[in-house]
Design a protein around this motif. Structure first.
Motif, short mmCIF file in Angstrom:
data_model
loop_
_atom_site.label_atom_id
_atom_site.label_comp_id
_atom_site.label_asym_id
_atom_site.label_seq_id
_atom_site.Cartn_x
_atom_site.Cartn_y
_atom_site.Cartn_z
N THR A 81 9.34 8.51 12.85
CA THR A 81 10.22 8.02 11.79
C THR A 81 9.92 6.55 11.53
N MET A 82 9.65 6.23 10.27
CA MET A 82 9.30 4.86 9.90
C MET A 82 10.54 4.06 9.51
N GLY A 83 10.43 2.75 9.60
CA GLY A 83 11.50 1.87 9.14
C GLY A 83 11.53 1.79 7.63
N LYS A 84 12.40 0.95 7.11
CA LYS A 84 12.56 0.84 5.66
C LYS A 84 11.58 -0.15 5.04
N PHE A 85 10.99 -1.01 5.88
CA PHE A 85 10.07 -2.01 5.37
C PHE A 85 8.77 -1.98 6.16
N CYS A 86 7.71 -2.42 5.54
CA CYS A 86 6.44 -2.60 6.23
C CYS A 86 5.87 -3.97 5.86
N GLU A 118 0.13 -22.24 6.55
CA GLU A 118 -0.11 -20.84 6.21
C GLU A 118 -1.23 -20.23 7.05
N CYS A 119 -2.11 -21.07 7.60
CA CYS A 119 -3.16 -20.54 8.44
C CYS A 119 -2.60 -19.92 9.73
N ARG A 120 -1.34 -20.24 10.08
CA ARG A 120 -0.72 -19.60 11.25
C ARG A 120 -0.58 -18.11 11.01
N GLY A 121 -0.45 -17.72 9.78
CA GLY A 121 -0.32 -16.32 9.42
C GLY A 121 0.68 -16.14 8.30
N TRP A 122 0.29 -15.36 7.28
CA TRP A 122 1.22 -15.10 6.19
C TRP A 122 0.96 -13.71 5.64
N GLY A 123 1.94 -13.19 4.95
CA GLY A 123 1.80 -11.85 4.40
C GLY A 123 2.94 -11.54 3.46
N THR A 124 3.14 -10.26 3.18
CA THR A 124 4.22 -9.85 2.29
C THR A 124 5.04 -8.75 2.93
N LEU A 125 6.32 -8.79 2.65
CA LEU A 125 7.26 -7.75 3.06
C LEU A 125 7.32 -6.70 1.96
N ILE A 126 7.26 -5.43 2.35
CA ILE A 126 7.17 -4.35 1.36
C ILE A 126 8.20 -3.27 1.66
N PRO A 127 9.16 -3.03 0.79
CA PRO A 127 10.07 -1.88 0.97
C PRO A 127 9.25 -0.58 0.85
N ILE A 128 9.43 0.31 1.82
CA ILE A 128 8.64 1.55 1.81
C ILE A 128 9.17 2.51 0.75
N HIS A 129 8.29 2.91 -0.14
CA HIS A 129 8.60 3.90 -1.18
C HIS A 129 7.47 4.93 -1.17
N TYR A 130 7.70 5.99 -0.44
CA TYR A 130 6.66 7.01 -0.21
C TYR A 130 7.25 8.37 -0.54
N GLU A 131 6.72 9.00 -1.58
CA GLU A 131 7.25 10.28 -2.01
C GLU A 131 6.12 11.25 -2.33
N ASN A 132 6.26 12.47 -1.84
CA ASN A 132 5.31 13.54 -2.16
C ASN A 132 3.86 13.11 -1.92
N LYS A 142 2.62 10.17 -2.02
CA LYS A 142 2.16 9.05 -2.82
C LYS A 142 2.81 7.76 -2.35
N TRP A 143 2.01 6.70 -2.33
CA TRP A 143 2.49 5.37 -1.95
C TRP A 143 2.87 4.61 -3.21
N LEU A 144 4.17 4.33 -3.37
CA LEU A 144 4.68 3.73 -4.61
C LEU A 144 5.25 2.33 -4.39
N SER A 145 5.05 1.77 -3.22
CA SER A 145 5.69 0.49 -2.87
C SER A 145 4.95 -0.71 -3.46
N ILE A 146 5.72 -1.78 -3.70
CA ILE A 146 5.16 -3.08 -4.09
C ILE A 146 5.84 -4.16 -3.26
N SER A 147 5.14 -5.27 -3.10
CA SER A 147 5.66 -6.37 -2.26
C SER A 147 6.93 -6.95 -2.86
N SER A 148 7.86 -7.34 -2.00
CA SER A 148 9.11 -7.94 -2.49
C SER A 148 9.24 -9.40 -2.11
N HIS A 149 8.67 -9.81 -0.93
CA HIS A 149 8.79 -11.19 -0.48
C HIS A 149 7.49 -11.61 0.22
#
Length: 304
Positions: free
Chosen positions: A273-278, A199-213, A215-222
Motif C-alpha cells: 500500500t502506497m502513501g498519498k505522496f511521492c 540547493e546542492c544539498r538536495g532538492w526535488g518535488t512533492l507529488i500527490p499520487i494520482h494513479y488510475e487504471n 496510468k500515472w496522472l500525477s503532477i508536482s505540487s511543491h
C-alpha cells in the motif's frame, strides 16, 4: 629587548632605513622635531610607498577616509609623514574585513568602547560566515554522496529503503497562481539564496499520487530543498521516517512517468500500500551535464 640578526638581515641599506625610522620614532617620543616629520608627499609617491594605486587614494579622499593634509595656494595637495600611519591603520582594518564605511566610522570614533563595539560586530559577522561555510561544505558532501549513490545504482532496479526523517523547506503550491514550473523554480531558488539554503544539498518535488487504471496522472505540487536543522532550526519534515520504494530514472525527465509506473507495478505485484505522496529528486541534471541520456532522477514512494 630587541635584537637584530645582522647575519641574516636583508642588507645594510634596508637596515639603515629601518634604523632611521626607528630613531625617528624615538625622537618623536622625546619631542624632537625632525625634518622628515614635515616632509610632503605627492599622491603618486604616497601611493607607490603604500603599494596602492592613485585611484585608491583619490577614492579615500572622495569619501573622507584619508585626505591629503596640505593644500597649497597653487592647488597642489600633499600627504605628510604621519599619514603613513593613518594609511596603515586603514589597511589593517581592511584585513579584518571591515567595509570602508565601517572603517570610516571606526577611525572617527574618539572612544575605545565604540571602537570595540565595531570589532565585536565584525567578530559576530565572521562567526556567521564560518557557520555558512560549514553548512556549505556539508551540503557539497551530501550532494557528492547522492551523485555517487545514483551512479552506483542500476536505473531499472526497484529497492526498499528505510529512511530517517529529513528536513528542509517547501515552496508554495506550484500552480496556485497559474505560473510555469520554471517561474516557480526561479522564485524558490531566490528564497533559498536569501535564506542561505544550498540547493546542492538536495532538492526535488512533492507529488500527490494520482494513479488510475494503470496510468500515472500525477503532477508536482511543491518544490522542496533539504536543510540541516543545526543551521536552520525552522526547517520542517520533508521526508517522514519510514520505508520507501526507490528507483532511479535515467534519461529524459519528460519520460519520468515510465519509472513511476515501474514502481507502482512493483508495489501492486508485492501487495504493498502506497502513501498519498511521492517524491522525485534531481540528482544529475543540467547542473552536471548537457546530455539528456545522462540525467538521473531519484523516485521515492512511501510504503504504508
Amino acid at each position: 629587548m630587541f635584537f637584530v640578526d645582522f647575519a641574516h638581515s636583508p642588507g645594510p641599506i634596508l637596515y639603515k632605513k629601518w634604523m632611521r625610522l626607528y630613531n625617528r620614532g624615538i625622537n618623536c617620543k622625546a619631542g624632537v622635531s625632525m625634518s622628515e616629520e614635515n616632509k610632503k608627499f605627492r599622491i603618486g609617491e604616497f601611493a607607490r610607498v603604500n603599494g596602492v594605486t592613485k585611484h585608491t587614494l583619490i577614492h579615500y579622499d572622495d569619501i573622507g577616509l584619508l585626505t591629503p593634509a596640505i593644500t597649497e595656494e597653487n592647488g597642489y595637495r600633499y600627504y605628510i609623514d604621519k599619514q603613513y600611519s593613518d594609511f596603515s591603520n586603514i589597511s589593517q582594518l581592511k584585513e579584518l574585513g571591515l567595509s570602508l564605511k565601517e572603517i570610516d566610522e571606526y577611525i572617527h570614533q574618539d572612544h575605545f568602547p565604540q571602537r570595540e563595539e565595531i570589532l565585536q560586530n565584525r567578530m559576530e559577522a565572521i562567526e556567521r560566515e564560518i557557520q555558512r561555510l560549514t553548512d556549505l561544505k556539508d551540503a557539497i558532501a551530501c550532494y557528492r554522496k547522492r551523485v555517487q549513490e545514483a551512479l552506483a545504482t542500476d536505473p531499472g532496479a526497484v529497492t526498499m529503503e528505510f529512511r530517517e526523517t529529513e528536513y528542509g523547506f517547501f515552496s508554495r503550491n506550484l500552480y496556485e497562481n497559474g505560473e510555469s514550473f520554471s517561474h516557480s523554480r526561479a522564485v524558490f531558488s531566490r528564497f533559498c539564496r536569501d535564506k542561505n539554503l544550498f540547493e546542492c544539498r538536495g532538492w526535488g518535488t512533492l507529488i500527490p499520487i494520482h494513479y488510475e487504471n494503470g496510468k500515472w496522472l500525477s503532477i508536482s505540487s511543491h518544490i522542496y530543498v533539504y536543510a540541516d536543522r543545526a543551521f536552520h532550526p525552522d526547517a520542517v519534515a520533508v521526508h517522514p521516517q519510514g520505508y520507501y520504494l526507490v528507483t532511479y530514472h535515467q534519461g529524459d525527465p519528460r519520460k519520468l512517468y515510465q519509472s513511476f509506473l515501474r514502481v507502482m507495478h512493483y508495489a501492486e505485484s508485492h501487495h504493498m500500500t502506497m502513501g498519498k505522496f511521492c517524491f522525485e529528486e534531481y540528482v544529475l541534471g543540467s547542473f552536471n551535464t548537457t546530455q539528456l541520456q545522462d540525467y538521473r532522477t531519484k523516485i521515492l514512494i512511501p510504503v504504508l
